[in-house]
Motif scaffolding. Structure first.
Motif, PDB file in Angstrom:
ATOM      1  N   PRO A  36       0.847  -1.290  -0.030  1.00  0.00           N
ATOM      2  CA  PRO A  36       0.115  -0.032   0.127  1.00  0.00           C
ATOM      3  C   PRO A  36       0.882   1.494   0.204  1.00  0.00           C
ATOM      4  CG  PRO A  36       0.081  -0.793   2.100  1.00  0.00           C
ATOM      5  CD  PRO A  36       0.733  -1.989   1.341  1.00  0.00           C
ATOM      6  N   CYS A  37       0.131   2.414  -0.476  1.00  0.00           N
ATOM      7  CA  CYS A  37       0.959   3.543  -0.687  1.00  0.00           C
ATOM      8  C   CYS A  37       1.109   4.216   1.112  1.00  0.00           C
ATOM      9  CB  CYS A  37       0.190   4.429  -1.557  1.00  0.00           C
ATOM     10  SG  CYS A  37       0.750   6.306  -1.173  1.00  0.00           S
ATOM     11  N   ALA A  95       1.197   7.191   1.777  1.00  0.00           N
ATOM     12  CA  ALA A  95       0.607   8.540   1.977  1.00  0.00           C
ATOM     13  C   ALA A  95      -1.220   8.284   2.048  1.00  0.00           C
ATOM     14  CB  ALA A  95       0.814   9.415   0.982  1.00  0.00           C
ATOM     15  N   CYS A  96      -1.537   7.333   1.005  1.00  0.00           N
ATOM     16  CA  CYS A  96      -3.116   7.133   0.857  1.00  0.00           C
ATOM     17  C   CYS A  96      -3.549   5.996   1.144  1.00  0.00           C
ATOM     18  CB  CYS A  96      -3.413   7.615  -0.580  1.00  0.00           C
ATOM     19  SG  CYS A  96      -2.954   6.787  -1.778  1.00  0.00           S
ATOM     20  N   GLY A  97      -2.641   4.833   1.186  1.00  0.00           N
ATOM     21  CA  GLY A  97      -2.954   3.514   1.463  1.00  0.00           C
ATOM     22  C   GLY A  97      -3.347   2.677   0.178  1.00  0.00           C
ATOM     23  N   THR A  98      -3.461   3.474  -1.125  1.00  0.00           N
ATOM     24  CA  THR A  98      -3.848   2.633  -2.164  1.00  0.00           C
ATOM     25  C   THR A  98      -2.910   1.504  -2.425  1.00  0.00           C
ATOM     26  OG1 THR A  98      -4.848   4.652  -2.960  1.00  0.00           O
ATOM     27  CG2 THR A  98      -4.538   2.954  -4.598  1.00  0.00           C
ATOM     28  N   ASN A 135      -0.685  -0.883  -4.849  1.00  0.00           N
ATOM     29  CA  ASN A 135       0.068  -0.742  -6.202  1.00  0.00           C
ATOM     30  C   ASN A 135       0.888  -1.788  -6.397  1.00  0.00           C
ATOM     31  OD1 ASN A 135       0.127   2.634  -6.833  1.00  0.00           O
ATOM     32  ND2 ASN A 135       0.236   2.247  -4.473  1.00  0.00           N
ATOM     33  N   CYS A 173       2.812   6.297  -6.332  1.00  0.00           N
ATOM     34  CA  CYS A 173       1.645   5.878  -6.167  1.00  0.00           C
ATOM     35  C   CYS A 173       0.658   6.261  -7.378  1.00  0.00           C
ATOM     36  CB  CYS A 173       0.880   6.693  -4.883  1.00  0.00           C
ATOM     37  SG  CYS A 173      -0.863   6.041  -4.637  1.00  0.00           S
ATOM     38  N   ARG A 184      -2.439   7.071  -7.511  1.00  0.00           N
ATOM     39  CA  ARG A 184      -3.344   7.838  -7.248  1.00  0.00           C
ATOM     40  C   ARG A 184      -3.076   9.279  -6.565  1.00  0.00           C
ATOM     41  NH1 ARG A 184      -7.670   6.128  -9.705  1.00  0.00           N
ATOM     42  NH2 ARG A 184      -8.447   4.124  -9.205  1.00  0.00           N
ATOM     43  N   CYS A 185      -1.945   9.295  -5.742  1.00  0.00           N
ATOM     44  CA  CYS A 185      -1.339  10.521  -5.314  1.00  0.00           C
ATOM     45  C   CYS A 185      -0.112  10.778  -5.796  1.00  0.00           C
ATOM     46  CB  CYS A 185      -1.637  10.330  -3.729  1.00  0.00           C
ATOM     47  SG  CYS A 185      -0.614   9.001  -2.877  1.00  0.00           S
ATOM     48  N   ALA A 219       2.659   9.973  -4.564  1.00  0.00           N
ATOM     49  CA  ALA A 219       3.610   9.638  -3.300  1.00  0.00           C
ATOM     50  C   ALA A 219       4.695   8.778  -3.882  1.00  0.00           C
ATOM     51  CB  ALA A 219       3.016   9.543  -2.122  1.00  0.00           C
TER      52      ALA A 219
END
Length: 401
Positions: free
Chosen positions: A173-174, A176-179, A181, A188, A190-191, A193
């Protein structure tokens, strides 16, 4: 797959940032999960009710006044200056040509054999007559030419596409945002990072931060300067060594004398310039302190010779007739003497030695190399009197081991 406009790396359809350089890829082209969003809020709505069934079951009928889509185009002749004469000819349709019948059979020859009966020809169905194209009548001479209204476009029925299931990548997970990858991405999706963070190096211990154990933090930081200073120091030491050879040698030998061990060495020959009866020169090197060499007057000397050159690091002298204080005061004893040392190359070194007026050993440091002979000359004495010889109880020589 979506290609990054900055580095060209392939990314997923629903990724918004590049996984290699973190550049923005634009809005995702993946369709929405909401079925109602497939047609759009402002798009054409599907008709409901009986009209919808009729529309679905029957083809769309264009409004009156419009030509069908699959009809043959009708050529329109150019207007003529005499419309009255051409009107009857255009209004009368030409008759369709009739289909031709079967070909006529030839007449039989009376002289020849009777012909065989022809096989029956299958009758073909008559070809339907093609209707003549209907040509519109040209407007009158006084009628204005009106514009033709185009056909109304028929909107297509919306096609509902199946929504693909959300394929969540299996990966870390990222932070910063937890998405989640995919493995191998650097940013990331999504964000944008950074995903691959560098670990901070551990702090060095105290002893590694003190010179000369200090480790360089940046590559090549001050390396050239340090090497230059070290080279200058080495060159300076070499030059000083060549220019100051005697001083350097003395310093090295002195260090070796202090760090190395010592051992007593006995002379191979002992002679005296003068002596009193019963006290020969050999009594000064016999290892006993209750016997002594008796010098009748000041200026007498004791000479000790050695077979091999050696490094003389010290001389120990015992003065007086005995180590007992009462007997020590009864005889004369030397208080100042001159030590003359001869080396193997013929060099003579003189050193004045001051002796204390008390019983016991007295050490004199010399540090002279290649010694082959030592002479002790008495220059001053205490307790002299009539019939009192100057007593030297013992003389010891020490070399470096």
């Amino acid at each position: 797959m979506r290609a990054c406009p900055a580095c060209g790396t392939a990314n997923g359809e629903d990724d918004e940032f590049c996984g290699n350089c973190g550049s923005y890829l634009g809005w995702s082209s993946r369709p929405s999960r909401n079925p109602s969003a497939a047609t759009g809020s402002d798009g054409p709505a599907e008709p409901d009710g009986p009209a919808a069934g009729a529309t679905a079951g029957a083809p769309a009928v264009p409004p009156p006044g419009t030509a069908p889509e699959n009809a043959d185009p009708v050529p329109v002749p150019p207007p003529s200056s005499h419309p009255e004469q051409e009107a009857p000819a255009r209004s009368t349709p030409s008759p369709a040509p009739e289909p031709a019948g079967p070909p006529a059979e030839p007449a039989p020859d009376p002289a020849g054999p009777p012909p065989a009966e022809p096989a029956p020809t299958p009758e073909l169905p008559p070809r339907p007559a093609r209707p003549a194209p209907v040509r519109p009548e040209p407007p009158g001479e006084d009628a204005p030419v009106a514009a033709v209204q185009p056909a109304v476009p028929v909107a297509r029925r919306p096609v509902v596409r199946p929504v693909a299931p959300d394929e969540t990548p299996d990966g870390p997970p990222c932070p910063a945002c937890g998405t989640p990858n995919l493995p191998g991405r650097r940013f990331c999706r999504r964000c944008a990072a950074p995903l691959q963070t560098r670990e901070e190096p551990k702090s060095l211990p105290r002893w590694r931060t003190v010179w000369p154990f200090r480790r360089r933090v940046r590559g090549g930081s001050g390396r050239l300067l340090r090497r230059g200073v070290l080279a200058l120091v080495v060159v300076g030491l070499l030059c000083a060594g060549f220019l100051l050879v005697p001083a350097g040698r003395y310093l090295v030998e002195d260090v070796r004398d202090k760090l190395g061990g010592t051992a007593e060495i006995s002379p191979s020959k002992v002679t005296a310039s003068s002596r009193t009866p019963g006290h020969p020169a050999s009594d000064a090197v016999d290892g006993l302190t209750n016997t002594y060499w008796g010098a009748p007057a000041l200026g007498s000397s004791l000479t000790c010779s050695f077979d091999k050159p050696f490094r003389l690091v010290g001389v120990v002298v015992h003065t007086g007739v005995s180590l007992e204080p009462k007997e020590f005061r009864q005889g004369a004893r030397p208080t100042r003497a001159e030590l003359i040392v001869t080396t193997a190359d013929g060099e003579v070194r003189e050193e004045t030695v001051t002796l204390t007026d008390k019983p016991g050993p007295q050490t004199v440091r010399t540090a002279i190399s290649d010694v082959v002979s030592v002479r002790l000359v008495l220059r001053d004495a205490a307790g002299q009197g009539e019939g009192r010889p100057i007593a030297v109880g013992e003389v010891e020589f020490f070399k470096r081991t």
